[in-house]
Design a protein around this motif. Structure first.
Motif, PDB file in Angstrom:
ATOM      1  N   ILE A 128     -14.710 -25.239  -1.463  1.00 50.62           N
ATOM      2  CA  ILE A 128     -16.172 -25.420  -1.471  1.00 50.62           C
ATOM      3  C   ILE A 128     -16.803 -24.396  -2.414  1.00 50.62           C
ATOM      4  CG2 ILE A 128     -16.417 -26.371   0.852  1.00 50.62           C
ATOM      5  CD1 ILE A 128     -17.044 -23.520   1.788  1.00 50.62           C
ATOM      6  N   PRO A 129     -18.042 -24.651  -2.833  1.00 53.38           N
ATOM      7  CA  PRO A 129     -18.727 -23.664  -3.673  1.00 53.38           C
ATOM      8  C   PRO A 129     -18.975 -22.375  -2.895  1.00 53.38           C
ATOM      9  CG  PRO A 129     -19.952 -25.745  -3.600  1.00 53.38           C
ATOM     10  CD  PRO A 129     -18.877 -25.852  -2.594  1.00 53.38           C
ATOM     11  N   VAL A 130     -18.815 -21.247  -3.593  1.00 54.67           N
ATOM     12  CA  VAL A 130     -19.095 -19.949  -2.975  1.00 54.67           C
ATOM     13  C   VAL A 130     -20.114 -19.235  -3.844  1.00 54.67           C
ATOM     14  CG1 VAL A 130     -18.141 -17.700  -2.364  1.00 54.67           C
ATOM     15  CG2 VAL A 130     -16.798 -19.763  -1.957  1.00 54.67           C
ATOM     16  N   VAL A 131     -21.227 -18.816  -3.253  1.00 54.42           N
ATOM     17  CA  VAL A 131     -22.292 -18.169  -4.022  1.00 54.42           C
ATOM     18  C   VAL A 131     -22.445 -16.724  -3.564  1.00 54.42           C
ATOM     19  CG1 VAL A 131     -24.717 -18.230  -4.658  1.00 54.42           C
ATOM     20  CG2 VAL A 131     -23.510 -20.367  -4.170  1.00 54.42           C
ATOM     21  N   PRO A 132     -22.086 -15.756  -4.415  1.00 49.13           N
ATOM     22  CA  PRO A 132     -22.300 -14.357  -4.023  1.00 49.13           C
ATOM     23  C   PRO A 132     -23.795 -14.039  -4.040  1.00 49.13           C
ATOM     24  CG  PRO A 132     -21.322 -14.488  -6.211  1.00 49.13           C
ATOM     25  CD  PRO A 132     -21.496 -15.885  -5.741  1.00 49.13           C
ATOM     26  N   MET A 133     -24.262 -13.253  -3.069  1.00 50.26           N
ATOM     27  CA  MET A 133     -25.698 -13.000  -2.964  1.00 50.26           C
ATOM     28  C   MET A 133     -25.994 -11.639  -2.376  1.00 50.26           C
ATOM     29  SD  MET A 133     -27.041 -16.444  -1.153  1.00 50.26           S
ATOM     30  CE  MET A 133     -28.677 -15.927  -1.512  1.00 50.26           C
ATOM     31  N   VAL A 134     -27.221 -11.204  -2.641  1.00 47.24           N
ATOM     32  CA  VAL A 134     -27.791 -10.127  -1.846  1.00 47.24           C
ATOM     33  C   VAL A 134     -29.165 -10.661  -1.436  1.00 47.24           C
ATOM     34  CG1 VAL A 134     -28.477  -7.713  -1.746  1.00 47.24           C
ATOM     35  CG2 VAL A 134     -26.638  -8.409  -3.282  1.00 47.24           C
ATOM     36  N   ALA A 135     -29.165 -11.362  -0.299  1.00 44.17           N
ATOM     37  CA  ALA A 135     -30.365 -12.126   0.071  1.00 44.17           C
ATOM     38  C   ALA A 135     -31.611 -11.278   0.172  1.00 44.17           C
ATOM     39  CB  ALA A 135     -30.127 -12.847   1.400  1.00 44.17           C
ATOM     40  N   VAL A 136     -31.475 -10.067   0.697  1.00 43.94           N
ATOM     41  CA  VAL A 136     -32.667  -9.256   0.929  1.00 43.94           C
ATOM     42  C   VAL A 136     -33.326  -8.854  -0.388  1.00 43.94           C
ATOM     43  CG1 VAL A 136     -31.512  -7.017   1.015  1.00 43.94           C
ATOM     44  CG2 VAL A 136     -33.506  -7.440   2.447  1.00 43.94           C
ATOM     45  N   LYS A 137     -32.522  -8.821  -1.475  1.00 40.87           N
ATOM     46  CA  LYS A 137     -33.104  -8.517  -2.787  1.00 40.87           C
ATOM     47  C   LYS A 137     -33.325  -9.793  -3.592  1.00 40.87           C
ATOM     48  CE  LYS A 137     -30.719  -4.072  -3.082  1.00 40.87           C
ATOM     49  NZ  LYS A 137     -29.470  -3.490  -3.573  1.00 40.87           N
ATOM     50  N   SER A 138     -33.168 -10.933  -2.935  1.00 39.60           N
ATOM     51  CA  SER A 138     -33.317 -12.244  -3.573  1.00 39.60           C
ATOM     52  C   SER A 138     -32.311 -12.490  -4.688  1.00 39.60           C
ATOM     53  CB  SER A 138     -34.738 -12.427  -4.143  1.00 39.60           C
ATOM     54  OG  SER A 138     -35.684 -12.414  -3.119  1.00 39.60           O
ATOM     55  N   GLN A 139     -31.248 -11.700  -4.747  1.00 39.03           N
ATOM     56  CA  GLN A 139     -30.226 -11.936  -5.767  1.00 39.03           C
ATOM     57  C   GLN A 139     -29.333 -13.081  -5.349  1.00 39.03           C
ATOM     58  OE1 GLN A 139     -28.063  -8.310  -6.313  1.00 39.03           O
ATOM     59  NE2 GLN A 139     -29.896  -7.162  -6.913  1.00 39.03           N
ATOM     60  N   GLY A 140     -29.103 -13.999  -6.251  1.00 38.22           N
ATOM     61  CA  GLY A 140     -28.227 -15.121  -5.951  1.00 38.22           C
ATOM     62  C   GLY A 140     -28.964 -16.285  -5.316  1.00 38.22           C
ATOM     63  N   LEU A 141     -30.267 -16.102  -5.091  1.00 36.31           N
ATOM     64  CA  LEU A 141     -31.026 -17.145  -4.396  1.00 36.31           C
ATOM     65  C   LEU A 141     -31.106 -18.421  -5.226  1.00 36.31           C
ATOM     66  CD1 LEU A 141     -32.375 -17.140  -1.665  1.00 36.31           C
ATOM     67  CD2 LEU A 141     -34.521 -16.576  -2.783  1.00 36.31           C
ATOM     68  N   ASP A 142     -31.400 -18.251  -6.525  1.00 37.49           N
ATOM     69  CA  ASP A 142     -31.500 -19.433  -7.383  1.00 37.49           C
ATOM     70  C   ASP A 142     -30.159 -20.132  -7.494  1.00 37.49           C
ATOM     71  OD1 ASP A 142     -33.817 -17.659  -9.500  1.00 37.49           O
ATOM     72  OD2 ASP A 142     -34.205 -19.082  -7.871  1.00 37.49           O
ATOM     73  N   GLN A 143     -29.085 -19.317  -7.613  1.00 38.32           N
ATOM     74  CA  GLN A 143     -27.752 -19.923  -7.710  1.00 38.32           C
ATOM     75  C   GLN A 143     -27.440 -20.705  -6.442  1.00 38.32           C
ATOM     76  OE1 GLN A 143     -28.627 -17.008  -8.809  1.00 38.32           O
ATOM     77  NE2 GLN A 143     -27.104 -16.020 -10.120  1.00 38.32           N
ATOM     78  N   LEU A 144     -27.886 -20.182  -5.316  1.00 38.00           N
ATOM     79  CA  LEU A 144     -27.630 -20.881  -4.057  1.00 38.00           C
ATOM     80  C   LEU A 144     -28.349 -22.215  -4.039  1.00 38.00           C
ATOM     81  CD1 LEU A 144     -26.361 -20.868  -1.233  1.00 38.00           C
ATOM     82  CD2 LEU A 144     -28.464 -19.843  -0.381  1.00 38.00           C
ATOM     83  N   LYS A 145     -29.609 -22.186  -4.501  1.00 37.19           N
ATOM     84  CA  LYS A 145     -30.365 -23.442  -4.525  1.00 37.19           C
ATOM     85  C   LYS A 145     -29.687 -24.458  -5.434  1.00 37.19           C
ATOM     86  CE  LYS A 145     -34.896 -21.433  -3.596  1.00 37.19           C
ATOM     87  NZ  LYS A 145     -36.210 -21.085  -4.153  1.00 37.19           N
ATOM     88  N   LEU A 146     -29.187 -23.990  -6.581  1.00 38.87           N
ATOM     89  CA  LEU A 146     -28.475 -24.898  -7.480  1.00 38.87           C
ATOM     90  C   LEU A 146     -27.230 -25.443  -6.800  1.00 38.87           C
ATOM     91  CD1 LEU A 146     -28.660 -23.080 -10.943  1.00 38.87           C
ATOM     92  CD2 LEU A 146     -29.618 -25.309 -10.344  1.00 38.87           C
ATOM     93  N   ALA A 147     -26.505 -24.556  -6.144  1.00 40.40           N
ATOM     94  CA  ALA A 147     -25.269 -24.984  -5.475  1.00 40.40           C
ATOM     95  C   ALA A 147     -25.585 -26.009  -4.394  1.00 40.40           C
ATOM     96  CB  ALA A 147     -24.549 -23.779  -4.882  1.00 40.40           C
ATOM     97  N   ILE A 148     -26.691 -25.785  -3.671  1.00 45.11           N
ATOM     98  CA  ILE A 148     -27.085 -26.730  -2.616  1.00 45.11           C
ATOM     99  C   ILE A 148     -27.393 -28.081  -3.236  1.00 45.11           C
ATOM    100  CG2 ILE A 148     -28.914 -27.303  -0.978  1.00 45.11           C
ATOM    101  CD1 ILE A 148     -29.076 -24.378  -0.241  1.00 45.11           C
ATOM    102  N   SER A 149     -28.178 -28.030  -4.310  1.00 44.55           N
ATOM    103  CA  SER A 149     -28.545 -29.280  -4.970  1.00 44.55           C
ATOM    104  C   SER A 149     -27.308 -30.022  -5.445  1.00 44.55           C
ATOM    105  CB  SER A 149     -29.464 -28.950  -6.149  1.00 44.55           C
ATOM    106  OG  SER A 149     -29.976 -30.117  -6.705  1.00 44.55           O
ATOM    107  N   ALA A 150     -26.395 -29.292  -6.071  1.00 45.26           N
ATOM    108  CA  ALA A 150     -25.164 -29.921  -6.555  1.00 45.26           C
ATOM    109  C   ALA A 150     -24.348 -30.465  -5.397  1.00 45.26           C
ATOM    110  CB  ALA A 150     -24.357 -28.902  -7.354  1.00 45.26           C
ATOM    111  N   ALA A 151     -24.282 -29.691  -4.303  1.00 41.26           N
ATOM    112  CA  ALA A 151     -23.463 -30.109  -3.173  1.00 41.26           C
ATOM    113  C   ALA A 151     -24.027 -31.353  -2.505  1.00 41.26           C
ATOM    114  CB  ALA A 151     -23.348 -28.968  -2.162  1.00 41.26           C
TER     115      ALA A 151
END
Lengths: 73, 739
Positions: free
Chosen positions: B150-173
């Motif tokens: 499955i897609p794995v998105v590294p993030m630091v949610a509290v700093k909003s890092q990786g948030l856009d990548q997560l949204k892209l991954a969700i959309s793709a998924a």
């Protein structure tokens, strides 16, 4: 063979088996207390219970009664 | 061929993860303000949903309660299983976002593997990568993704890092869903499943998937048992037979899943995760050496609690004064505006505005309390507090998690009951809900202050006054814990609540998160408690106002005129005085009229009718009316007594007039005729009654909401009986000692 509840703060050990006789044992294992895992007793609460251990880089606190289910090498 | 633009259909995404993984922060960042908190139908688990839009597609998110495993022991874990299997009021999720703590990957993936078993598409949000880095943990994200499928998105949610990548991954998924690779179950497990499946084939339930069967096999008391259509008693032998296969294969059914899954994860992560020894002791550990120390930890904890409560009172005071001032400010023009209709005037001024004001006055304290709770929770200190306090609670069948609700109860019972949500065990939660209102909330304080100020301090001095105040606060606590022991032993069949708590690493609380949680909880209080307090205030107002025959006013006037004449004033002088709205005579008439009206109102009649019930506690009818009138909100007794004693409503707990009036009250009839109504035993009896009784319509409403109607009624009933017993005991014993 020692049990986890017998250890004092500062003691370390490697788990040999978790006696799966009660449901709490399942929860202990899910938390990471599995055979072969290294742990360290960090401290004890003011009245002697519960105790805090460090396992797999995380701190977990549990009661001595439940800790008696964990046998160490 | 013309292309038709079809809006992609709405998708439902379930967000799941261990506690303390930043899942809530991530959820908030994804949904922003578009969140709703509600309840799953039929159960008291909070349902948190939200919406967001990604690439033109509307997405519904549901935040599943944080859990370490799907083995359903608590209502929260059951809900997670129900939602994932499409058995809740929500449709089956289209995608699952699993939030994992990168510093603790193996344990976090245990839950992910259980979820993966259900065959839903998944995306892994690998959160807190910054902390993992500081601990020397290095994760090969691509390898992890390949091994999990499955897609794995590294993030630091509290700093909003990786948030856009997560949204892209969700959309793709959502376009191209990927189902995670699952564990290879050994022969013992597959044999057990075959046995189960065969045995259930004749049942009336729907056919269950292998994943669902595995949950039934591995869990001690799975939520899915009900879906088999087979009665629990018939299932037991079937389960035992199935689990025999596990025993034969050398596995203990309780341990099987953990051992198999963790072994799988161990080899999976072997070349994905690397630990570099940084040689440094993590700061959290250093801090814990002090904060969880047997002696220092406890002292610091007491200090923190003291600071929290002092702050609540200190910071809330100016706001509470402001709200009281505002209430009066609004009452005047409204009164004037409705002067033509006395009924409406009183309804709005005394009923509605006073009621709303009376509710709002607690809001500052509650908000500040929620602020501190959120602060302590997010920083990680709350877990240490539960750890330190656990022993205090374990002997009566609860655990350290009951600490926060009990503590909150000292400010207000309503957030206390709301705070029991963190207790997973249903019986422990219920017990805590039942005893939390015994904590001496701030609404009881005015009652203590006036009674002690009028009857204890003048005779016994400040030291005893202080001691009595302290004792009143302690009373609820000293009764609550033995009562919890009693409830656990006799009502809830004595099973003690286990205590297994992760102490998360200390973290700086994100200010927005804290404010958000404070605001959300405050809003819940206003909506839930507010409406009840408001409704009850209007009800009590009506009972105190009606009936309103004019004869009462006329008679009161006659009496005042006569008594003035007896003092030697002429009729013209008297009329002159009465014509002036502010003259002492006019005011006296007003107060006496109000008192007379109250006496013959429904409430007054009820007070006189019920008074014999309170006679053993030494209450006269006026005190009884005061007690009855304060069922929506405790401090109402003070203004009610003010009215009854002809002092008007503008009295508070400091009022010297009220104090002296009470001291000079005498029984006018009955067995105690001629003796003073108020004395030390009565004052104590009144305080004890208020300490132990649930005179708070809003708390009853919240208990009903959190635990059901049956328990709300039980809770109200048992506390009223307890209060009655307590006040009678104190009065009877007191009269023997002091009289």
């Amino acid at each position: 063979m020692k049990r986890l509840n017998e250890l004092q703060p500062g003691a370390t050990g490697i788990i040999s088996v978790v006696n799966a006789t009660q449901h709490i044992a399942q929860q202990l294992m899910v938390m990471g207390l599995l055979p072969g895992v290294h742990l360290e007793v960090v401290g004890v609460a003011p009245f002697g219970d519960p105790m805090t251990i460090r396992v797999k880089g995380r701190s977990v606190s549990l009661r001595r009664a439940d800790a008696s289910l964990v046998e160490l090498e | 061929m013309p292309t038709t633009l079809v809006a992609p259909k709405e998708a439902l995404i379930a967000v799941i993860g261990n506690p303390n993984t930043g899942k809530t922060t991530l959820f908030n960042k994804l949904t922003g303000k578009r969140q709703r908190v509600g309840n799953y139908p039929g159960i008291t688990v909070e349902k948190k949903t939200g919406r967001l839009e990604i690439s033109g597609r509307q997405i519904n998110l549901v935040d599943l309660p944080g859990a370490y495993s799907l083995a359903a022991t608590s209502p929260d874990e059951r809900v997670a299983v129900d939602v994932l299997t499409g058995n809740s009021d929500l449709p089956t999720p289209d995608l699952v976002v699993c939030v994992a703590d990168a510093a603790n990957l193996q344990r976090n993936l245990f839950l992910a593997m259980q979820v993966a078993d259900f065959g839903l598409p998944m995306v892994l949000a690998l959160n807190m990568t910054d902390e993992a880095g500081k601990l020397g943990i290095e994760i090969d994200v691509d390898k992890l993704s390949a091994k999990l499928g499955i897609p794995v998105v590294p993030m630091v949610a509290v700093k909003s890092q990786g948030l856009d990548q997560l949204k892209l991954a969700i959309s793709a998924a959502l376009e191209r869903p990927q189902i995670p690779l699952t564990v290879n179950w050994p022969a013992g497990v597959t044999d057990a499943l075959d046995t189960l499946e065969a045995g259930l084939a004749n049942g009336e339930g729907e056919p269950l998937t292998h994943a669902e069967l595995r949950r039934i096999l591995f869990d001690a008391d799975s939520a899915l048992l009900e879906r088999t259509g087979v009665h629990k008693d018939k299932i037991r032998p079937l389960l035992a037979a199935a689990r025999e296969h596990l025993f034969k294969a050398g596995m203990n059914p309780l341990a099987a899943e953990a051992l198999i899954v963790y072994k799988h994860l161990g080899s999976l992560l072997a070349d994905v995760e690397q630990h570099h020894d940084t040689g440094k002791v993590p700061f959290s550990d250093k801090l814990d050496r002090v904060l969880t120390h047997r002696v220092w930890g406890l002292l610091i904890f007491l200090g923190v609690m003291y600071v929290v409560f002092q702050s609540i009172y200190a910071w809330a005071s100016p706001f509470m004064d402001a709200i009281e001032w505002l209430t009066k400010l609004v009452q005047e023009p409204v009164s004037a505006w409705l002067a033509s209709s006395p009924v409406l005037q009183s309804l709005f001024a005394d009923g509605v505005i006073a009621g709303v004001g009376g509710m709002l006055v607690f809001l500052p304290q509650i908000l500040i309390l929620f602020f501190f709770i959120a602060l302590l929770e997010d920083s990680g200190y709350m877990a240490r507090a539960a750890f330190l306090m656990d022993k205090l609670f374990s002997w009566c069948g609860l655990n350290g998690k009951s600490f926060v609700p009990m503590l909150s109860g000292f400010a207000c019972g309503i957030p206390a009951v709301m705070a029991t949500r963190t207790i997973e065990d249903r019986k422990s939660r219920l017990t805590t809900i039942l005893i939390a209102p015994l904590m001496s909330c701030s609404a009881r304080l005015p009652v203590y202050v006036i009674m002690i100020g009028a009857f204890i301090e003048p005779h016994y001095g400040a030291k005893w006054a202080g001691f009595t105040l302290f004792a009143m606060h302690l009373l609820g606590l000293t009764i609550a814990l033995p009562l919890a022991w009693f409830f656990t032993k006799f009502m809830f069949k004595g099973k003690s609540q286990p205590f297994l708590l992760e102490l998360p690493p200390y973290r700086w609380p994100a200010p927005l998160n804290v404010i958000w949680r404070m605001w959300e909880r405050g809003g819940q209080f206003v909506k839930r408690a507010g409406t009840i307090i408001f409704a009850m205030s209007v009800l009590i107002w009506a009972l105190c106002y009606f009936p309103r025959p004019e004869s009462v006013e006329e008679q009161a006037k006659q009496e005042v005129v006569q008594s003035e004449q007896a003092k030697g004033s002429t009729l013209t002088a008297i009329d002159e005085q009465l014509a002036k709205a502010d003259s002492p005579l006019a005011l006296a008439l007003e107060h006496e009229t109000a008192s007379a009206y109250l006496e013959q109102s429904y409430m007054g009649r009820a007070g006189k009718f019920i008074q014999p019930l309170f006679a053993p506690a030494g209450f006269d009818w006026k005190i009884t009316v005061g007690v009855l009138a304060s069922f929506p909100a405790r401090e109402v007794i003070i203004s009610t007594l003010g009215i009854i004693y002809n002092l008007g409503t503008d009295v508070d707990e400091e009022s010297d007039d009220l104090k002296s009036r009470m001291a000079s009250e005498h029984w006018t009839s009955g067995p105690l005729k001629g003796r003073p109504v108020f004395n030390v035993p009565i004052a104590l009896a009144i305080m004890v009654f208020f300490a132990l009784c649930m005179q708070c319509g809003a708390t009853v409403a919240i208990v009903i909401r959190e635990a059901g109607l049956k328990w709300g009624i039980f809770s109200f009933a048992y506390m009223t009986v307890l209060a009655w017993i307590g006040s009678v005991l104190i009065y009877q014993i007191g009269m023997r000692i002091f009289a």
